[in-house]
Design an enzyme around this catalytic site. Structure first.
Site, PDB file in Angstrom:
ATOM      1  N   GLY A 109       0.843  -1.189   0.000  1.00 30.69           N
ATOM      2  CA  GLY A 109       0.000   0.000   0.000  1.00 30.69           C
ATOM      3  C   GLY A 109       0.880   1.240   0.000  1.00 30.69           C
ATOM      4  O   GLY A 109       2.051   1.184   0.395  1.00 30.69           O
ATOM      5  N   GLY A 157      -0.014  -4.698   1.119  1.00 30.16           N
ATOM      6  CA  GLY A 157      -1.253  -4.470   0.389  1.00 30.16           C
ATOM      7  C   GLY A 157      -1.416  -5.378  -0.831  1.00 30.16           C
ATOM      8  O   GLY A 157      -2.535  -5.729  -1.211  1.00 30.16           O
ATOM      9  N   GLU A 180       5.694  -5.356   7.814  1.00 32.70           N
ATOM     10  CA  GLU A 180       5.169  -4.164   8.502  1.00 32.70           C
ATOM     11  C   GLU A 180       5.788  -3.868   9.865  1.00 32.70           C
ATOM     12  O   GLU A 180       5.817  -2.699  10.269  1.00 32.70           O
ATOM     13  CB  GLU A 180       3.647  -4.270   8.655  1.00 32.70           C
ATOM     14  CG  GLU A 180       2.859  -4.117   7.355  1.00 32.70           C
ATOM     15  CD  GLU A 180       2.658  -5.432   6.624  1.00 32.70           C
ATOM     16  OE1 GLU A 180       3.236  -6.461   7.053  1.00 32.70           O
ATOM     17  OE2 GLU A 180       1.926  -5.444   5.625  1.00 32.70           O
ATOM     18  N   ASP A 188      -1.457  -6.235   8.262  1.00 32.13           N
ATOM     19  CA  ASP A 188      -2.908  -6.045   8.136  1.00 32.13           C
ATOM     20  C   ASP A 188      -3.449  -6.728   6.868  1.00 32.13           C
ATOM     21  O   ASP A 188      -2.978  -7.809   6.538  1.00 32.13           O
ATOM     22  CB  ASP A 188      -3.241  -4.544   8.201  1.00 32.13           C
ATOM     23  CG  ASP A 188      -2.648  -3.755   7.040  1.00 32.13           C
ATOM     24  OD1 ASP A 188      -1.710  -4.239   6.393  1.00 32.13           O
ATOM     25  OD2 ASP A 188      -3.129  -2.638   6.772  1.00 32.13           O
TER      26      ASP A 188
END
Ligand SMILES: *[C@@H]1O[C@H](CO)[C@@H](O)[C@H](O)[C@H]1NC(C)=O
Ligand SMILES: *[C@@H]1O[C@H](CO)[C@@H](O)[C@H](O)[C@H]1NC(C)=O
Length: 398
Positions: A109, A157, A180, A188
């Protein structure tokens, strides 16, 4: 050219603090503005994602090859409605998603944009995660066979755009990671769902250390459902698109055939096979303190290496991640995403996410100053806060 534009935007934004620098680039401004206009003209906004409908099949192409197809909010806002429209059309029998260029499926992302928005209290920091997770859920519940060609870098992402779908095809060019904890975030996009389901403590290990899996190992770990060598990918896509009204079984059949025929790439043992016993034993802890203690007591070279890796990560991120995965193990994807949305919003309110993005993506000095700096400093209350409900109107609704 893109880098110039980014530099210009940064200088413009932080102009107050960088008065001198600003003056010195003022003369460049006109030139760069001109370049910017030209760039906008030659890449129409719709180009960052391409959509094709070939009779009963849809193809999505992430099309920012220079940015390793990094996912931003405008891309999410284009992909979601098209996937929904295709799913609602009973004629759609198959959807393929792939990345443009030869390096990446999707490197993650656009977290830099998110932190910049977060600093200014801009809504983007709320909307990005919310709409991204809604898209992840769409893929996880997709009623049409969904095939991701993860033929290149697939991180963060990008994992969310692939791993929850029915089919994920890796090649020798695939590099998978959930990195992350190194930027003060957490794994996530439904990491709380798929990581604990990889078997043993493998998911916890991958999430805490950010370990990179490549090629056939992405398949062996269970992240990909198939492995097909890179030079057969085009032919694979053609074969899939040639099936009339494919069923999931037909797709399986074609993928199996191509996998069997991918013999140019040697098939070795899973890269972590020799370490799995230690991973399952030493990463089996309810707290980070327990995992540190296990690694210290083991004292092997492998354990020491892991400990040194963990000591570079955000202590807050690690504690939050461990709880996320332990809880996610028995939760639905939907419940995981609701939990992860709460965590994402606390990352925006806390310190380490900004510091991690600064150190790894902006200044690139690779030396983040985490707060707290050690795991002992992260209190159970702090971790609890990350998981606590948001005001009703801000919660993720699926
Ligand atoms: C997303 O990326 C595209 C292509 O680089 C850019 O045109 C667009 O403005 C970006 N959108 C956001 C919300 O960052
Ligand atoms: C396997 O690959 C070879 C060489 O690319 C090709 O000639 C053959 O048709 C393939 N077989 C199948 C079953 O796809």
């Amino acid at each position: 050219m893109y880098e110039l534009i980014v530099l210009f935007c940064l200088v413009e934004k932080e102009g107050k603090d960088l008065e001198m620098l600003r003056k010195s680039v003022e003369r460049l401004t006109v030139v760069i503005k001109h370049v910017k206009i030209k760039a906008n003209m030659c890449t129409s906004a719709s180009d960052e994602v391409l959509f094709q409908k070939i009779d009963t099949k849809g193809v999505v192409t992430l099309n920012r090859p220079k940015a390793l197809n990094a996912l931003n909010l405008s891309m999410i806002r284009k992909i979601f409605p098209v996937l929904t429209e295709w799913e609602n059309d009973p004629k759609t029998k198959m959807v393929i998603i792939k990345g443009a260029g030869d390096k990446a499926f999707c490197a993650g992302g656009d977290v830099r944009a998110v932190t910049e928005a977060g600093k200014e209290g801009d809504r983007l920091a709320q909307d990005f995660f919310k709409e991204e997770y809604i898209l992840n859920n769409k893929i996880g519940t997709y009623e049409v066979p969904y095939i991701a060609f993860i033929n290149g870098i697939t991180m963060g992402g990008g994992v969310g755009l692939s791993v929850h779908g029915a089919f994920r095809v890796a090649s020798e060019k695939t590099v998978f990671a959930m990195p992350e904890t190194a930027i003060g975030l957490f794994p996530d996009v439904g990491g709380g769902h798929f990581l604990p389901r990889l078997g043993g403590k493998l998911g916890i290990y991958l999430a805490l250390t950010g370990f990179r899996l490549k090629g056939r190992d992405v398949h062996k770990a269970g992240v990909a459902t198939h492995f097909v060598q890179d030079n057969k990918m085009e032919e694979l896509e053609k074969s899939l698109l040639e099936i009339t009204d494919p069923t999931a079984q037909d797709i399986h059949h074609v993928l199996d055939k191509f996998q069997k025929n991918s013999t140019d790439i040697p098939d070795k043992d899973f890269i972590l096979a020799k370490d799995m016993e230690k991973i399952n034993r030493l990463f089996d802890g309810k707290t980070m303190e327990e995992i540190y203690q296990n690694l210290e007591q083991d004292g092997s070279e492998w354990a020491t290496t892991q400990l040194n890796t963990l000591k570079k990560m955000s202590p807050t991120s690690m504690k939050v991640t461990l709880r996320q995965l332990l809880e996610g193990e028995t939760m639905t994807l939907q419940d995981c995403l609701v939990m992860e949305y709460r965590i994402s919003q606390r990352c925006i309110e806390d310190h380490d996410f900004y510091e991690g993005v600064r150190a790894v993506l902006v200044d690139r000095d690779q030396s983040p100053k985490w707060k707290p700096a050690v795991i002992e400093g992260v209190t159970p209350q702090r971790v609890e806060w990350y998981f606590s409900p948001l005001p009703e109107e801000r919660e993720l609704q699926l």
